[in-house]
Design a protein around this motif. Structure first.
Motif, PDB file in Angstrom:
ATOM      1  N   TYR A  52     -60.738  36.567  76.476  1.00 44.89           N
ATOM      2  CA  TYR A  52     -60.874  36.424  75.035  1.00 44.89           C
ATOM      3  C   TYR A  52     -61.385  37.717  74.426  1.00 44.89           C
ATOM      4  CZ  TYR A  52     -60.984  31.514  76.485  1.00 44.89           C
ATOM      5  OH  TYR A  52     -60.688  30.308  77.054  1.00 44.89           O
ATOM      6  N   ILE A  53     -61.097  37.876  73.141  1.00 42.95           N
ATOM      7  CA  ILE A  53     -61.751  38.927  72.367  1.00 42.95           C
ATOM      8  C   ILE A  53     -62.667  38.216  71.379  1.00 42.95           C
ATOM      9  CG2 ILE A  53     -61.418  40.807  70.720  1.00 42.95           C
ATOM     10  CD1 ILE A  53     -58.561  41.112  72.061  1.00 42.95           C
ATOM     11  N   LEU A  54     -63.911  38.648  71.354  1.00 47.06           N
ATOM     12  CA  LEU A  54     -64.889  37.977  70.494  1.00 47.06           C
ATOM     13  C   LEU A  54     -64.729  38.480  69.056  1.00 47.06           C
ATOM     14  CD1 LEU A  54     -67.255  36.015  70.450  1.00 47.06           C
ATOM     15  CD2 LEU A  54     -68.760  37.872  71.172  1.00 47.06           C
ATOM     16  N   ALA A  55     -64.469  37.551  68.127  1.00 45.01           N
ATOM     17  CA  ALA A  55     -64.268  37.925  66.728  1.00 45.01           C
ATOM     18  C   ALA A  55     -65.563  37.807  65.925  1.00 45.01           C
ATOM     19  CB  ALA A  55     -63.182  37.063  66.100  1.00 45.01           C
ATOM     20  N   SER A  56     -66.321  36.730  66.162  1.00 43.20           N
ATOM     21  CA  SER A  56     -67.617  36.610  65.492  1.00 43.20           C
ATOM     22  C   SER A  56     -68.581  35.816  66.358  1.00 43.20           C
ATOM     23  CB  SER A  56     -67.458  35.949  64.114  1.00 43.20           C
ATOM     24  OG  SER A  56     -67.133  34.591  64.266  1.00 43.20           O
ATOM     25  N   GLY A  57     -69.863  36.107  66.219  1.00 35.98           N
ATOM     26  CA  GLY A  57     -70.884  35.442  67.020  1.00 35.98           C
ATOM     27  C   GLY A  57     -71.219  36.230  68.278  1.00 35.98           C
ATOM     28  N   TRP A  58     -72.165  35.707  69.035  1.00 37.55           N
ATOM     29  CA  TRP A  58     -72.641  36.365  70.259  1.00 37.55           C
ATOM     30  C   TRP A  58     -72.419  35.448  71.464  1.00 37.55           C
ATOM     31  CZ3 TRP A  58     -77.357  40.001  70.467  1.00 37.55           C
ATOM     32  CH2 TRP A  58     -77.433  40.778  69.299  1.00 37.55           C
ATOM     33  N   ALA A  59     -72.175  36.051  72.623  1.00 40.39           N
ATOM     34  CA  ALA A  59     -72.066  35.294  73.866  1.00 40.39           C
ATOM     35  C   ALA A  59     -72.893  35.991  74.934  1.00 40.39           C
ATOM     36  CB  ALA A  59     -70.604  35.195  74.297  1.00 40.39           C
ATOM     37  N   CYS A  60     -73.071  35.335  76.078  1.00 44.80           N
ATOM     38  CA  CYS A  60     -73.706  36.026  77.200  1.00 44.80           C
ATOM     39  C   CYS A  60     -72.999  35.675  78.497  1.00 44.80           C
ATOM     40  CB  CYS A  60     -75.209  35.722  77.293  1.00 44.80           C
ATOM     41  SG  CYS A  60     -75.624  34.096  77.893  1.00 44.80           S
ATOM     42  N   SER A  61     -72.942  36.660  79.405  1.00 42.07           N
ATOM     43  CA  SER A  61     -72.400  36.432  80.741  1.00 42.07           C
ATOM     44  C   SER A  61     -73.582  36.342  81.695  1.00 42.07           C
ATOM     45  CB  SER A  61     -71.458  37.564  81.140  1.00 42.07           C
ATOM     46  OG  SER A  61     -72.086  38.814  80.994  1.00 42.07           O
ATOM     47  N   TYR A  62     -73.502  35.407  82.646  1.00 45.36           N
ATOM     48  CA  TYR A  62     -74.648  35.224  83.542  1.00 45.36           C
ATOM     49  C   TYR A  62     -74.195  34.718  84.894  1.00 45.36           C
ATOM     50  CZ  TYR A  62     -74.263  30.213  82.507  1.00 45.36           C
ATOM     51  OH  TYR A  62     -73.810  28.925  82.398  1.00 45.36           O
ATOM     52  N   LYS A  63     -75.079  34.853  85.857  1.00 35.95           N
ATOM     53  CA  LYS A  63     -74.866  34.285  87.186  1.00 35.95           C
ATOM     54  C   LYS A  63     -75.996  33.320  87.494  1.00 35.95           C
ATOM     55  CE  LYS A  63     -72.862  36.301  90.445  1.00 35.95           C
ATOM     56  NZ  LYS A  63     -71.750  36.962  91.183  1.00 35.95           N
ATOM     57  N   LEU A  64     -75.614  32.198  88.096  1.00 36.81           N
ATOM     58  CA  LEU A  64     -76.623  31.235  88.549  1.00 36.81           C
ATOM     59  C   LEU A  64     -76.763  31.360  90.055  1.00 36.81           C
ATOM     60  CD1 LEU A  64     -76.013  27.773  86.848  1.00 36.81           C
ATOM     61  CD2 LEU A  64     -77.907  29.365  86.501  1.00 36.81           C
ATOM     62  N   LEU A  65     -77.990  31.329  90.541  1.00 36.38           N
ATOM     63  CA  LEU A  65     -78.206  31.285  91.983  1.00 36.38           C
ATOM     64  C   LEU A  65     -78.296  29.834  92.427  1.00 36.38           C
ATOM     65  CD1 LEU A  65     -78.933  34.243  91.280  1.00 36.38           C
ATOM     66  CD2 LEU A  65     -80.439  34.171  93.249  1.00 36.38           C
ATOM     67  N   GLU A  66     -78.119  29.604  93.739  1.00 32.68           N
ATOM     68  CA  GLU A  66     -78.145  28.225  94.241  1.00 32.68           C
ATOM     69  C   GLU A  66     -79.466  27.535  93.930  1.00 32.68           C
ATOM     70  OE1 GLU A  66     -76.977  27.806  98.355  1.00 32.68           O
ATOM     71  OE2 GLU A  66     -75.100  28.881  98.024  1.00 32.68           O
ATOM     72  N   ASP A  67     -80.548  28.300  93.877  1.00 31.63           N
ATOM     73  CA  ASP A  67     -81.851  27.684  93.609  1.00 31.63           C
ATOM     74  C   ASP A  67     -82.091  27.479  92.114  1.00 31.63           C
ATOM     75  OD1 ASP A  67     -82.277  30.216  92.690  1.00 31.63           O
ATOM     76  OD2 ASP A  67     -83.771  30.763  94.189  1.00 31.63           O
ATOM     77  N   GLY A  68     -81.060  27.731  91.281  1.00 32.30           N
ATOM     78  CA  GLY A  68     -81.170  27.428  89.862  1.00 32.30           C
ATOM     79  C   GLY A  68     -81.635  28.580  88.995  1.00 32.30           C
ATOM     80  N   GLN A  69     -82.043  29.692  89.604  1.00 30.23           N
ATOM     81  CA  GLN A  69     -82.428  30.847  88.801  1.00 30.23           C
ATOM     82  C   GLN A  69     -81.207  31.426  88.093  1.00 30.23           C
ATOM     83  OE1 GLN A  69     -85.657  33.681  90.217  1.00 30.23           O
ATOM     84  NE2 GLN A  69     -84.634  33.140  92.114  1.00 30.23           N
ATOM     85  N   ARG A  70     -81.439  32.016  86.935  1.00 36.08           N
ATOM     86  CA  ARG A  70     -80.339  32.587  86.175  1.00 36.08           C
ATOM     87  C   ARG A  70     -80.600  34.065  85.906  1.00 36.08           C
ATOM     88  NH1 ARG A  70     -77.688  30.906  80.317  1.00 36.08           N
ATOM     89  NH2 ARG A  70     -79.509  31.754  79.281  1.00 36.08           N
ATOM     90  N   GLN A  71     -79.576  34.888  86.082  1.00 39.94           N
ATOM     91  CA  GLN A  71     -79.666  36.288  85.685  1.00 39.94           C
ATOM     92  C   GLN A  71     -78.600  36.530  84.630  1.00 39.94           C
ATOM     93  OE1 GLN A  71     -81.760  39.001  86.805  1.00 39.94           O
ATOM     94  NE2 GLN A  71     -80.828  40.002  85.032  1.00 39.94           N
ATOM     95  N   ILE A  72     -79.011  36.867  83.412  1.00 41.90           N
ATOM     96  CA  ILE A  72     -78.041  37.247  82.384  1.00 41.90           C
ATOM     97  C   ILE A  72     -77.615  38.683  82.650  1.00 41.90           C
ATOM     98  CG2 ILE A  72     -77.753  37.768  79.920  1.00 41.90           C
ATOM     99  CD1 ILE A  72     -79.339  35.281  79.267  1.00 41.90           C
ATOM    100  N   VAL A  73     -76.303  38.893  82.732  1.00 40.14           N
ATOM    101  CA  VAL A  73     -75.766  40.211  83.058  1.00 40.14           C
ATOM    102  C   VAL A  73     -75.669  41.057  81.800  1.00 40.14           C
ATOM    103  CG1 VAL A  73     -73.750  41.439  83.948  1.00 40.14           C
ATOM    104  CG2 VAL A  73     -74.489  39.302  85.026  1.00 40.14           C
TER     105      VAL A  73
END
Lengths: 242, 242
Positions: A52-73
């Motif tokens: 997709y190409i983002l036209a308006s608004g904000w998004a985030c890409s992230y990875k979830l680890l098996e233990d539930g921790q999240r890292q936003i890339v």
């Protein structure tokens, strides 16, 4: 008449695109879609995903680890590709979530590859955009690996400001910002409490105020110095290819 | 006759390249050059730098902070591009140092862009390689941001093994590895003492032994489980484009 979209402004920073090239770019924009905040567009591990190409608004890409921790890339702002990297990989290596309600246009991979065949300069521009995205992820690695909490917050908010300025959504006074302290925590490897403390510290030092959805640069030059922010990795100096 | 170089093997994992495409790829290889271990090929902040394809030996890309701290972004092995990202940016956002003595072939940006015009599928393959490189930097961000020291070491050594296996330089028994504990420390955000302790811990758990320039997977399956290593982000499942 070709619209001066955020994507055109952004790619124009690298390649001076001709009218025929702009037409090819415009033809990539297929279906307009909207997604509501907080519901994933793309899931980690998904195959055959769209880009997709983002036209308006904000998004985030992230990875979830098996233990539930999240890292936003990274966060994506208008003009950014969503899922461009994953489209070329067999399965998406990350998830993408809208931070606010967003409008996107869908692009088909086959169309993108056709467009590269028609206008190789466009391929170069897209490769540049991918290079710049990677340069930013590298900075986030340095943020998390080597900068202390206040420096990494300052560096991160300056980077967002520079990206938004490129597409006409911010300047040296500041920018509208829909991020919560939880987003900042997951991006910077801090706890929400720590984020709160660091933001207070930067505000009390007279450098930056993040309040009511607005990031205000109270002393831009001092903040740049404090964060050792050298924006050359963002590569906003104007087109290399003319 | 076209050589089956590491780069051809690597790009072949994504795009089934035809003979004419392979010829264009081969024509990119200009001057063969050698660099000795420890002397930078590319300096952070440099403009008009060349790009290289690594033929033999290992290199690393890194960023230096003003206070002298170093963050290694990634290591490069045979078949990898060196400085591809920076060639498209006005100035290089990082430095590149040979870890061992290396042999490289220089490529000129103008030739690369011409090659994209002749064979758009090659552009796609290079964009794939860039996407995969970025996916690895993202994993390093997760390593440093969210994995504990032993998990991040295990994950990192598994990733290197998978990359080396793709170009015929390793397998599930292990691989030759010229890295020192200082390299691992700067890549993983640990101290050299901590690296030493973590490697001993993994060895005593019967999972991996790094000794005399060789990484031996003592129990590959257990190590994969311990590190939550899901290699799908490396995208080694065979060509999408045929």
């Amino acid at each position: 008449m070709i619209e001066n979209t955020p994507l055109v402004r952004k790619l124009g920073a690298f390649v001076a695109l001709s009218d025929p090239e702009l037409s090819v770019l415009a033809s990539l924009h297929k279906r307009r879609r909207t997604f509501v905040a907080g519901r994933d567009l793309v899931h980690q591990g998904q195959s055959y995903q769209a880009a997709y190409i983002l036209a308006s608004g904000w998004a985030c890409s992230y990875k979830l680890l098996e233990d539930g921790q999240r890292q936003i890339v990274d966060f994506q702002i208008p003009g950014d590709f969503l899922g461009l990297r994953s489209v070329l990989l067999h399965v998406s290596d990350h998830s993408i979530e809208p931070v606010s309600d967003i409008e996107v246009t869908e692009i088909h991979v086959a169309d993108l590859l056709d467009a590269f065949a028609q206008t190789p300069r466009l391929a170069t521009a897209v490769l540049w955009a991918a290079s710049r995205d990677e340069a930013m992820v590298v900075e986030h690695l340095v943020d998390v690996g080597r900068r202390d909490a206040a420096e990494r917050m300052a560096h991160f908010l300056l980077e967002l400001g520079a990206r938004l300025a490129l597409v006409g959504l911010g300047n040296k006074d500041g920018y509208a910002c829909p991020l919560t302290q939880y987003h900042l925590a997951d991006a910077l490897g801090l706890s929400a409490v720590h984020v709160n403390r660091v933001l207070r510290q930067l505000r009390e030092a007279g450098m930056i105020t993040f309040r009511d959805g607005f990031v205000a640069f109270d002393d831009y030059d001092q903040l740049v110095k404090f964060a050792q922010f050298d924006p050359s990795y963002m590569d906003h100096k104007g087109p290399i290819l003319r």
